[in-house]
Design a protein around this motif. Sequence first.
Motif, PDB file in Angstrom:
ATOM      1  N   LEU A   1      -6.492  -8.075  -0.166  1.00 63.33           N
ATOM      2  CA  LEU A   1      -6.928  -6.732  -0.544  1.00 63.33           C
ATOM      3  C   LEU A   1      -8.411  -6.736  -0.917  1.00 63.33           C
ATOM      4  CD1 LEU A   1      -3.954  -5.708  -2.879  1.00 63.33           C
ATOM      5  CD2 LEU A   1      -4.199  -5.252  -0.428  1.00 63.33           C
TER       6      LEU A   1
ATOM      7  N   ARG B   1       0.787   2.574  -7.284  1.00 63.29           N
ATOM      8  CA  ARG B   1       0.110   1.394  -7.825  1.00 63.29           C
ATOM      9  C   ARG B   1       0.886   0.724  -8.959  1.00 63.29           C
ATOM     10  NH1 ARG B   1      -6.227   3.381  -7.701  1.00 63.29           N
ATOM     11  NH2 ARG B   1      -6.700   2.572  -5.616  1.00 63.29           N
TER      12      ARG B   1
ATOM     13  N   PRO C   1     -12.009  -4.341  -5.304  1.00 65.51           N
ATOM     14  CA  PRO C   1     -11.721  -3.240  -6.238  1.00 65.51           C
ATOM     15  C   PRO C   1     -10.223  -2.971  -6.405  1.00 65.51           C
ATOM     16  CG  PRO C   1     -13.512  -2.636  -4.758  1.00 65.51           C
ATOM     17  CD  PRO C   1     -12.926  -3.902  -4.232  1.00 65.51           C
ATOM     18  N   GLU C   2      -9.469  -3.072  -5.293  1.00 68.63           N
ATOM     19  CA  GLU C   2      -8.026  -2.852  -5.374  1.00 68.63           C
ATOM     20  C   GLU C   2      -7.350  -3.994  -6.119  1.00 68.63           C
ATOM     21  OE1 GLU C   2      -4.588  -0.563  -4.775  1.00 68.63           O
ATOM     22  OE2 GLU C   2      -6.715  -0.104  -4.562  1.00 68.63           O
ATOM     23  N   GLN C   3      -7.847  -5.216  -5.948  1.00 65.82           N
ATOM     24  CA  GLN C   3      -7.328  -6.347  -6.718  1.00 65.82           C
ATOM     25  C   GLN C   3      -7.449  -6.070  -8.218  1.00 65.82           C
ATOM     26  OE1 GLN C   3      -9.165 -10.092  -5.751  1.00 65.82           O
ATOM     27  NE2 GLN C   3      -9.038  -9.759  -3.541  1.00 65.82           N
ATOM     28  N   ASP C   4      -8.632  -5.613  -8.613  1.00 67.63           N
ATOM     29  CA  ASP C   4      -8.880  -5.381 -10.035  1.00 67.63           C
ATOM     30  C   ASP C   4      -7.961  -4.303 -10.603  1.00 67.63           C
ATOM     31  OD1 ASP C   4     -10.856  -7.291  -9.974  1.00 67.63           O
ATOM     32  OD2 ASP C   4     -12.489  -5.858  -9.651  1.00 67.63           O
ATOM     33  N   VAL C   5      -7.740  -3.237  -9.828  1.00 66.88           N
ATOM     34  CA  VAL C   5      -6.871  -2.151 -10.290  1.00 66.88           C
ATOM     35  C   VAL C   5      -5.458  -2.672 -10.539  1.00 66.88           C
ATOM     36  CG1 VAL C   5      -5.764   0.019  -9.634  1.00 66.88           C
ATOM     37  CG2 VAL C   5      -8.211  -0.298  -9.228  1.00 66.88           C
ATOM     38  N   LEU C   6      -4.917  -3.425  -9.582  1.00 64.93           N
ATOM     39  CA  LEU C   6      -3.545  -3.921  -9.698  1.00 64.93           C
ATOM     40  C   LEU C   6      -3.420  -4.956 -10.814  1.00 64.93           C
ATOM     41  CD1 LEU C   6      -2.614  -4.171  -5.917  1.00 64.93           C
ATOM     42  CD2 LEU C   6      -1.775  -2.506  -7.566  1.00 64.93           C
TER      43      LEU C   6
ATOM     44  N   ALA D   1       0.818  -1.211   0.000  1.00 67.00           N
ATOM     45  CA  ALA D   1       0.000   0.000   0.000  1.00 67.00           C
ATOM     46  C   ALA D   1       0.851   1.261   0.000  1.00 67.00           C
ATOM     47  CB  ALA D   1      -0.932  -0.008   1.211  1.00 67.00           C
TER      48      ALA D   1
END
Length: 428
Positions: free
Chosen positions: A247, A225, A250-255, A221
């Motif tokens: 995580l 990113r 939504p954060e999984q998808d971004v990464l 974090a």
Amino acid sequence: MSTPNRVYLARLAGVAVFDPNGDQVGRVRDAVARMRATQRPPEVVGLVAEMPMRRRIFLSINRITSIDPDGVVLGSGTLNLRRFEKRPNELLVLQELLDRRVQLDSGHAGSVVDVAMECSRGGEWALSRVAVREHTGRLTRRGHLHQVDWDRVHGLGAVGDNRGTANLLAVLEDMRPADLANALQDLPDARRNEVAAALDDERLADVLSELPEHDQVEILAALDRQRAADVLEEMEPDDAADLLNELPPPEQDVLLDLMEPDEADPVRQLLRYASGTAGSVMTSEPVILPPDATVAEALARIREPQLSPAVAAQVFVTRAPLTTPTGRYLGMVHFQRLLREPPADLLGGIVVNDIDPLRTSTPLPEITRRMATYDMVSMPVVDRNNRLVGAVTVDDVLDHSLPRDWRDRDAVSPSSATHDGILDGDDE
């Protein structure tokens, strides 16, 4: 004490610690100095040594009979094996002083690269000299190295974020990833994140895999990113999937979207499997070859240095395609069998398929039972069409069988006592 009168402490990092019989019991990781109310330099009261199972203990300076770059030798007496805890008036010399930005009496500014301790005639050890690399303001030129008395350096007693990371990284660079992860857990959160961010992507990926989940998440974090995605690409797909599972979706998808598609796809696949099943703990990148590959080709593949010992222990034989999910699974060949066969022989002639592969839904207790029954280092995982989708290795099983906080040093022992005395009751 049979030792030089002055010892530079950065040179002791990683040096072996021996008992009176000459058996190695650990390695030096730092020195402990006690701050004084007067202007006198801090007194060195002992060393911190790392023992097996990553336990760090305190070695009183009075118990040490010899200190030199070849090793630290302990005198007789029983070691205090309780976990080391720093007291409020103490200083961990390497952790807290290396890279600290300071000012010399001469007016020069620089960073600390080493600190020496010196023994007085009365047998007391104290920090005495400081090696400071002068700041030049030029990227291509190294500043002059000053070696000066402790009291000629300003800024050593102040607490603040005035340190870089280069020299601390130099001390840590030869550590195994697990040992470096252990060292990072000793640092304050801000310092830990700073050091972690200074590691290259591959090194940080290896270290993250050895940290407790909460530390992994906090370090990730703290990165931007894109850097976090780059580090995830360097991790083994199963380790990256385990970390992303901590995580929010939504954060999984971004990464995952920031990762290269070829790197993200196997991680996405692993995230689809239910927790505690073969699909969720397997690696999706075992060694896979066709039946017409030769023994020599197989030996060359398992020699690749990036492979872990568990992954390199066997070759899985399948029909094309050879990336997961593969064509039909045919069997496996253990590396010991490869060593016994002529190099020109084909894998199809020596493949073994007398052990049923795991299914993606096989639960962890059943995996453990079967691997123990057949003394397997790794087992294939296939889908309903008998295509190889991965392999569960013994280290995967251990990681997921132990308590979730097993990597957390504070959770290893129910108590983390201070370094008062030794177990036989003697005083320091």
